[in-house]
Enzyme design. Structure first.
Site, PDB file in Angstrom:
ATOM      1  N   LYS A   1       0.918  -1.194   0.042  1.00  0.00           N
ATOM      2  CA  LYS A   1       0.256  -0.137  -0.052  1.00  0.00           C
ATOM      3  C   LYS A   1       0.937   1.302  -0.025  1.00  0.00           C
ATOM      4  O   LYS A   1       1.677   1.415   0.934  1.00  0.00           O
ATOM      5  CB  LYS A   1      -1.026   0.054   1.311  1.00  0.00           C
ATOM      6  CG  LYS A   1      -1.768   1.215   1.285  1.00  0.00           C
ATOM      7  CD  LYS A   1      -2.848   1.295   2.359  1.00  0.00           C
ATOM      8  CE  LYS A   1      -3.447   2.581   2.863  1.00  0.00           C
ATOM      9  NZ  LYS A   1      -4.286   2.420   3.712  1.00  0.00           N
TER      10      LYS A   1
ATOM     11  N   ASP B   1      -2.687  10.134   3.672  1.00  0.00           N
ATOM     12  CA  ASP B   1      -4.411   9.580   3.773  1.00  0.00           C
ATOM     13  C   ASP B   1      -4.980  10.624   4.678  1.00  0.00           C
ATOM     14  O   ASP B   1      -5.233  10.505   5.923  1.00  0.00           O
ATOM     15  CB  ASP B   1      -4.372   8.248   4.121  1.00  0.00           C
ATOM     16  CG  ASP B   1      -5.878   7.950   4.563  1.00  0.00           C
ATOM     17  OD1 ASP B   1      -6.684   8.591   3.970  1.00  0.00           O
ATOM     18  OD2 ASP B   1      -5.936   6.837   5.051  1.00  0.00           O
TER      19      ASP B   1
ATOM     20  N   LYS C   1     -10.720  12.383   8.156  1.00  0.00           N
ATOM     21  CA  LYS C   1     -10.173  11.962   9.621  1.00  0.00           C
ATOM     22  C   LYS C   1     -10.198  13.167  10.576  1.00  0.00           C
ATOM     23  O   LYS C   1      -9.942  14.119  10.150  1.00  0.00           O
ATOM     24  CB  LYS C   1      -8.681  11.550   9.255  1.00  0.00           C
ATOM     25  CG  LYS C   1      -8.573  10.176   8.411  1.00  0.00           C
ATOM     26  CD  LYS C   1      -7.048   9.695   8.651  1.00  0.00           C
ATOM     27  CE  LYS C   1      -6.945   8.315   7.806  1.00  0.00           C
ATOM     28  NZ  LYS C   1      -7.733   7.114   8.496  1.00  0.00           N
TER      29      LYS C   1
ATOM     30  N   ASP D   1     -12.561   7.091   3.170  1.00  0.00           N
ATOM     31  CA  ASP D   1     -11.274   6.570   4.021  1.00  0.00           C
ATOM     32  C   ASP D   1     -10.845   5.218   4.195  1.00  0.00           C
ATOM     33  O   ASP D   1      -9.718   4.619   4.393  1.00  0.00           O
ATOM     34  CB  ASP D   1     -11.562   7.056   5.555  1.00  0.00           C
ATOM     35  CG  ASP D   1     -10.050   7.235   6.377  1.00  0.00           C
ATOM     36  OD1 ASP D   1      -9.040   7.236   5.564  1.00  0.00           O
ATOM     37  OD2 ASP D   1     -10.460   7.320   7.666  1.00  0.00           O
TER      38      ASP D   1
ATOM     39  N   GLU E   1      -9.575   3.594   1.747  1.00  0.00           N
ATOM     40  CA  GLU E   1      -9.287   3.732   0.257  1.00  0.00           C
ATOM     41  C   GLU E   1      -8.142   2.868  -0.186  1.00  0.00           C
ATOM     42  O   GLU E   1      -7.672   2.798  -1.242  1.00  0.00           O
ATOM     43  CB  GLU E   1      -8.622   5.233  -0.104  1.00  0.00           C
ATOM     44  CG  GLU E   1      -7.109   5.376   0.657  1.00  0.00           C
ATOM     45  CD  GLU E   1      -6.960   5.227   2.096  1.00  0.00           C
ATOM     46  OE1 GLU E   1      -7.955   5.288   2.843  1.00  0.00           O
ATOM     47  OE2 GLU E   1      -6.035   4.980   2.522  1.00  0.00           O
TER      48      GLU E   1
ATOM     49  N   ARG F   1      -7.800  -0.377   0.088  1.00  0.00           N
ATOM     50  CA  ARG F   1      -8.252  -1.605  -0.336  1.00  0.00           C
ATOM     51  C   ARG F   1      -8.572  -1.271  -1.838  1.00  0.00           C
ATOM     52  O   ARG F   1      -8.272  -2.036  -2.891  1.00  0.00           O
ATOM     53  CB  ARG F   1      -9.639  -2.013   0.391  1.00  0.00           C
ATOM     54  CG  ARG F   1     -10.558  -1.124   0.524  1.00  0.00           C
ATOM     55  CD  ARG F   1     -11.478  -1.611   1.719  1.00  0.00           C
ATOM     56  NE  ARG F   1     -11.043  -1.351   3.025  1.00  0.00           N
ATOM     57  CZ  ARG F   1     -11.703  -1.573   4.142  1.00  0.00           C
ATOM     58  NH1 ARG F   1     -12.737  -1.880   3.908  1.00  0.00           N
ATOM     59  NH2 ARG F   1     -11.219  -1.164   5.107  1.00  0.00           N
TER      60      ARG F   1
HETATM   61  N1  BES Z   1      -4.558   4.357   6.551  1.00  0.00           N
HETATM   62  C1  BES Z   1      -5.802   3.974   7.281  1.00  0.00           C
HETATM   63  C2  BES Z   1      -5.390   2.949   8.483  1.00  0.00           C
HETATM   64  C3  BES Z   1      -4.578   3.247   9.819  1.00  0.00           C
HETATM   65  C4  BES Z   1      -5.254   3.721  10.958  1.00  0.00           C
HETATM   66  C5  BES Z   1      -3.433   3.234   9.524  1.00  0.00           C
HETATM   67  C6  BES Z   1      -4.413   4.106  11.945  1.00  0.00           C
HETATM   68  C7  BES Z   1      -2.462   3.441  10.579  1.00  0.00           C
HETATM   69  C8  BES Z   1      -2.970   3.877  11.756  1.00  0.00           C
HETATM   70  C9  BES Z   1      -6.896   3.423   6.371  1.00  0.00           C
HETATM   71  O1  BES Z   1      -7.070   3.959   5.372  1.00  0.00           O
HETATM   72  C10 BES Z   1      -8.340   3.690   6.994  1.00  0.00           C
HETATM   73  O2  BES Z   1      -8.370   4.902   7.074  1.00  0.00           O
HETATM   74  N2  BES Z   1      -9.138   2.827   7.333  1.00  0.00           N
HETATM   75  C11 BES Z   1     -10.071   3.031   7.962  1.00  0.00           C
HETATM   76  C12 BES Z   1     -11.162   1.926   7.352  1.00  0.00           C
HETATM   77  C13 BES Z   1     -12.797   1.786   7.792  1.00  0.00           C
HETATM   78  C14 BES Z   1     -13.248   3.335   7.051  1.00  0.00           C
HETATM   79  C15 BES Z   1     -13.485   0.716   7.342  1.00  0.00           C
HETATM   80  C16 BES Z   1     -10.123   2.810   9.323  1.00  0.00           C
HETATM   81  O3  BES Z   1      -9.665   1.820   9.821  1.00  0.00           O
HETATM   82  O4  BES Z   1     -10.868   3.366  10.282  1.00  0.00           O
HETATM   83 ZN    ZN Z   2      -4.969   4.761   4.593  1.00  0.00          ZN
HETATM   84 ZN    ZN Z   3      -7.841   5.798   5.123  1.00  0.00          ZN
END
Ligand code: BES
Ligand code: ZN
Ligand code: ZN
Length: 484
Positions: free
Chosen positions: A253, A258, A265, A335, A337, A339
């Site tokens: 990835k 992000d 966020k 968010d 994204e 995947r």
């Molecule tokens: N990049 C984040 C995941 C992340 C969170 C990495 C904290 C490192 C530290 C990812 O893109 C994300 O935001 N995932 C969301 C998915 C949800 C919307 C289903 C998450 O985990 O909140």
């Molecule tokens: Zn991310």
């Molecule tokens: Zn994200």
């Protein structure tokens, strides 16, 4: 960094003495014998794993005792971790050379024990000071080993070479993750990879937006389109086993930032999101190591690099988008994204690069941090045999993983009434549904997905981790390739 193996005790400014539950196994040179005895007594009292003594007279300035615990229970990763702790007193005093009074022990081979100490000390010596105008950088310049006669120097020199490569790979990964997103973005990341390829000998190919459009990577482009900085598809190829042999695909990835997009966020969640390319950093580090070690395997690594931002051009919650694999996706959360970029990278790996097995690695879900924390990455795999290989690799590198279930029942959470899939699976089992979303584009190809959201960076230094990026995964992926 110089690694030197000697039979005699040649003094460095620091001396590291291994003990096993307070028991000494080495001959201690006359000049420091009393001091070592004092430290052993002190360690018994305090039960500390590492204790240090500053010496006023003689060539040795610092004595460090590292207790590796019960001899019969030694394990390489624990040796790495305790040796990493052992570097702390040297770092504090900016002492950059050390002699290890090496000893044989009952459990590990010399190769493994030596590997653990060397890698632990070296990995802990990392520092990232690219942007501090004042203050000096710590570097560990020399590790000297005083070996007992029974130890085979040749065998250890081979290991020294490999450990050196593995540490360099980890440092490359850490550097990439620690770079801020205003310096490291898709274009600059691609340039760094090109330079690394040229330096170490793997082939690179970089695709810009128009070429990515031609490939039909619709999901990747949807994530990328909210940013002014264009995406890059970065492909690294290393054929060490000849054309007809199988190809391992490594997919990382590569969100160089992000912000969450319109599903934005909160401030606290955004501040560290320059680290959202930790998976790509691991893959890039591993490619350097695989190439440098000249492993007799074929590996193609792929990074779909972009930023997830907000703008008039950005994708929106509620959009229905396409993908290179042809499936349609309802974007319920912008968010989620990572995947979306990964499914196109995985499809590209299979269809264009003809890989036969895939590991993808990603800072994918906050849920991974909740369920497993920084200690273990979460893994989803469609193939027990292939998972076994990843598990073995993880045990070698000491980067710990935990397999999560992949029952059909979880897949239902990704159903959508108006598209083939939705990009989130609801509140429950977030790491599993994220992995299974990628799995829906993998088919029967042996595949393992490694979620490193938490282990890719730590808030506080611990064992051989320094604050910030850990480089988690780079060494493990090297081992996966080596076991191929
Ligand atoms: N990049 C984040 C995941 C992340 C969170 C990495 C904290 C490192 C530290 C990812 O893109 C994300 O935001 N995932 C969301 C998915 C949800 C919307 C289903 C998450 O985990 O909140
Ligand atoms: Zn991310
Ligand atoms: Zn994200």
């Amino acid at each position: 960094m110089k690694l030197k193996l000697h039979r005699d005790f040649i003094t460095s400014e620091a001396v590291l003495v291994p003990v096993f539950k307070g028991k000494l196994k080495t001959e201690i040179p006359e000049g420091i014998r009393k001091e070592v005895e004092y430290l052993i007594e002190e360690q018994k009292r305090t039960e500390k794993k590492v204790s240090a003594l500053h010496l006023m007279e003689g060539a040795v300035k610092l004595l460090v005792l590292v207790d590796f615990g019960e001899e019969s229970k030694l394990d390489v990763e624990e040796v790495r971790r305790r040796s990493g702790e052992g570097l702390k007193p040297l770092k504090e005093k900016f002492i950059n050379n050390v002699t290890v009074l090496y000893t044989e022990q009952a459990t590990l081979s010399n190769k493994s024990f030596y590997q653990g100490i060397t890698e632990g000390l070296m990995l802990a010596s990392y520092s990232f000071n690219n942007y501090k105008s004042k203050g000096k950088d710590y570097t560990l310049e020399e590790i000297m080993y005083a070996l007992v006669p029974e130890v085979d120097i040749e065998e250890l020199s081979d290991q020294a070479e490999e450990s050196d490569i593995l540490v360099e790979a980890t440092f490359i990964a850490r550097d990439l993750v620690n770079e801020p997103a205003n310096k490291l973005y898709p274009k600059t990341l691609a340039k760094i990879v090109e330079d690394l390829g040229e330096e170490h000998g793997f082939e690179t190919e970089i695709f810009k937006k128009e070429e990515i459009e031609k490939l039909g990577m619709e999901a990747f482009l949807e994530v990328a389109k909210g940013s002014k900085r264009g995406p890059r598809l970065i492909v690294m190829r290393y054929y060490g086993a000849g054309e007809n042999e199988k190809i391992l695909g490594l997919v990382g990835k590569g969100l160089t930032y992000d912000a969450g997009g319109y599903s934005i966020k909160p401030t606290t969640g955004m501040v560290n999101m320059k680290t959202d390319m930790g998976g790509s950093a691991a893959v890039i580090g591993a490619m350097v190591a695989i190439t440098k070690a000249k492993l007799p395997v074929n590996v193609v690594a792929i990074v779909a690099a972009c930023e997830n931002m907000i703008s008039g051009k950005a994708y929106k919650p509620g959009d229905i988008i396409g993908s290179m694999g042809g499936k349609t996706i309802l974007v319920e959360n912008t968010d989620a994204e990572g995947r979306l970029t990964l499914i196109d990278a995985v499809h590209y790996a299979k269809e264009i690069e003809n890989v036969n097995e895939i590991v993808d690695i990603a800072t994918l879900t906050g849920s991974q941090a909740i369920s497993l924390g920084t200690e273990r990455a979460g893994v989803i795999s469609n193939n027990d045999h292939f998972y076994g290989r990843v598990d073995q690799a993880s045990k070698k590198s000491g980067e710990k993983i935990w397999r999560l279930p992949h029952d059909e029942a979880y897949k239902k959470q990704l159903d959508s009434p108006i598209a083939d899939l939705r990009n989130i699976g609801g509140r429950e089992a977030g790491t599993i549904t994220a992995g299974l979303f990628i799995g829906a584009f993998v088919g029967d190809t042996p595949w393992a997905h490694i979620d490193i959201a938490a282990p890719s960076a730590v808030e506080k230094a611990k064992h051989y981790y320094t604050k910030g990026a850990t480089g988690f995964g780079a060494r493990m992926l090297y081992e996966v390739a080596k076991l191929g």
